[in-house]
Every structure is written in C-alpha cells, then in structure tokens.
Design a protein around this motif. Structure first.
Motif, PDB file in Angstrom:
ATOM      1  N   GLY A 137      -7.512   2.416   3.552  1.00  0.00           N
ATOM      2  CA  GLY A 137      -6.453   2.098   4.502  1.00  0.00           C
ATOM      3  C   GLY A 137      -5.994   3.324   5.264  1.00  0.00           C
ATOM      4  O   GLY A 137      -5.576   3.239   6.402  1.00  0.00           O
ATOM      5  N   SER A 138      -6.102   4.486   4.614  1.00  0.00           N
ATOM      6  CA  SER A 138      -5.706   5.726   5.292  1.00  0.00           C
ATOM      7  C   SER A 138      -6.904   6.650   5.434  1.00  0.00           C
ATOM      8  O   SER A 138      -7.549   6.659   6.463  1.00  0.00           O
ATOM      9  CB  SER A 138      -4.535   6.402   4.584  1.00  0.00           C
ATOM     10  OG  SER A 138      -4.831   6.639   3.221  1.00  0.00           O
ATOM     11  N   PRO A 156       2.636  -3.436   4.832  1.00  0.00           N
ATOM     12  CA  PRO A 156       2.324  -4.382   3.755  1.00  0.00           C
ATOM     13  C   PRO A 156       1.478  -5.566   4.222  1.00  0.00           C
ATOM     14  O   PRO A 156       0.524  -5.953   3.542  1.00  0.00           O
ATOM     15  CB  PRO A 156       3.711  -4.826   3.256  1.00  0.00           C
ATOM     16  CG  PRO A 156       4.594  -3.653   3.548  1.00  0.00           C
ATOM     17  CD  PRO A 156       4.072  -3.099   4.850  1.00  0.00           C
ATOM     18  N   ASP A 157       1.804  -6.134   5.391  1.00  0.00           N
ATOM     19  CA  ASP A 157       1.019  -7.266   5.894  1.00  0.00           C
ATOM     20  C   ASP A 157      -0.418  -6.869   6.200  1.00  0.00           C
ATOM     21  O   ASP A 157      -1.352  -7.594   5.858  1.00  0.00           O
ATOM     22  CB  ASP A 157       1.661  -7.863   7.154  1.00  0.00           C
ATOM     23  CG  ASP A 157       2.929  -8.644   6.852  1.00  0.00           C
ATOM     24  OD1 ASP A 157       3.140  -9.008   5.673  1.00  0.00           O
ATOM     25  OD2 ASP A 157       3.707  -8.894   7.798  1.00  0.00           O
TER      26      ASP A 157
END
Length: 163
Positions: free
Chosen positions: A95-96, A130-131
């Motif tokens: 994600g990062s 979060p979504d």
C-alpha cells in the motif's frame, strides 16, 4: 521434474493475482511442477518437497502479513539446514512502499540459507485510507507481466538446473 512452491497470503486479492500470474507463467512450458498454496495450507513438508520458492505477501502495517508470518513460524525450524542453497524470489503487494515486508522475507530466507534469484518485486497500490486499504485490489497488466516474468524466469532456472 523440479517443483516450484509459491506460498501466498491475500486479504484483498492483489497478492493472489500476482502469485497466480507467476504460477501461470511458471507452468507454461510444462517443465516445472508448480504448487500454489495459501500460507495457512503450506507446511514444512511442502517446503522440503520443493526445489525453489516464491513467497508472496501483502504489506500489512509495513510488514509481512500475519498469516505469512505464521507460515514462516511453523516451518522455519523443521526445515532449517535442510533447504540450503535453494532459489527463492519475493512478491509484495504494497500500500505504501513494501520494502520492510521484502526485508523481513530476505532475513528469513537468509537464515534458511536460500539464494535470492531476483530482487523483490513490489507492486504498490498506493492504498492509504481505510476504504482504499480494504477495497478489493486490481493489479494492472504491466505489473502482472512483471510477475509472469519472475515466475517464468525462476521456472526456467529450475528446469535448466542453473540454480
């Protein structure tokens, strides 16, 4: 026939897409048997029976997923000093940046005395809310092509006996 074991965990589907792409490419010419196993299904016997490995994990909280950690916890000591020198590669759906997850697998593989045959392949989804983090992932064709190249490459090396 040589066997490539691909152990993966996924929550949102991204890592599974990457692992399947690698597996499909690795089986394309039929010279290597490929076992694609979810981390909770894979055990020490699977690790011992394989000639090479791809470890595929999502990046969770800047680390490998808990189920991948559980896989390594359950298999580490039973196979220690029994798989030295075998080739491995890593896939990370991040994600990062994914670098810490890749580093964790590298440290485990170093302890197992495995031989890296490619740099970690990290696909960054840039999911930061979060979504976005919990949303099912779609990995693009270019990234899946990179996963296919990795799978085909490690399979070819196994088949030719160069690893």
């Amino acid at each position: 026939m040589k066997t490539l074991l691909i152990v993966y965990h996924t929550m949102t589907g991204g890592t599974l897409q990457m692992a399947r792409a690698a597996a499909d490419a690795a089986t394309a010419d039929g010279s290597v048997a490929v076992r694609l196993l979810h981390a909770h299904e894979a055990g020490a016997d699977d690790v011992l029976a394989a000639d090479g490995y791809i470890f595929a994990t999502p990046e969770n909280l800047a680390a490998i997923s808990g189920q991948m950690k559980d896989f390594f916890d359950r298999t580490y000591y039973p196979v220690l000093d029994r798989i030295n020198g075998r080739p491995y590669a890593t896939l990370v759906c991040a994600g990062s940046d994914g670098s810490n997850a890749a580093r964790q697998i590298e440290r485990i593989a170093t302890g197992w005395r495995l031989k890296p045959v490619a740099p970690p392949l990290i696909v960054c989804t840039h999911a930061q809310t979060p979504d976005e983090i919990l949303r099912p992932k779609h990995i693009g064709a270019d990234e899946l092509d990179r996963c296919k190249e990795l799978g085909a490459g490690i399979a070819a090396g196994l088949a030719l006996g160069i690893f």
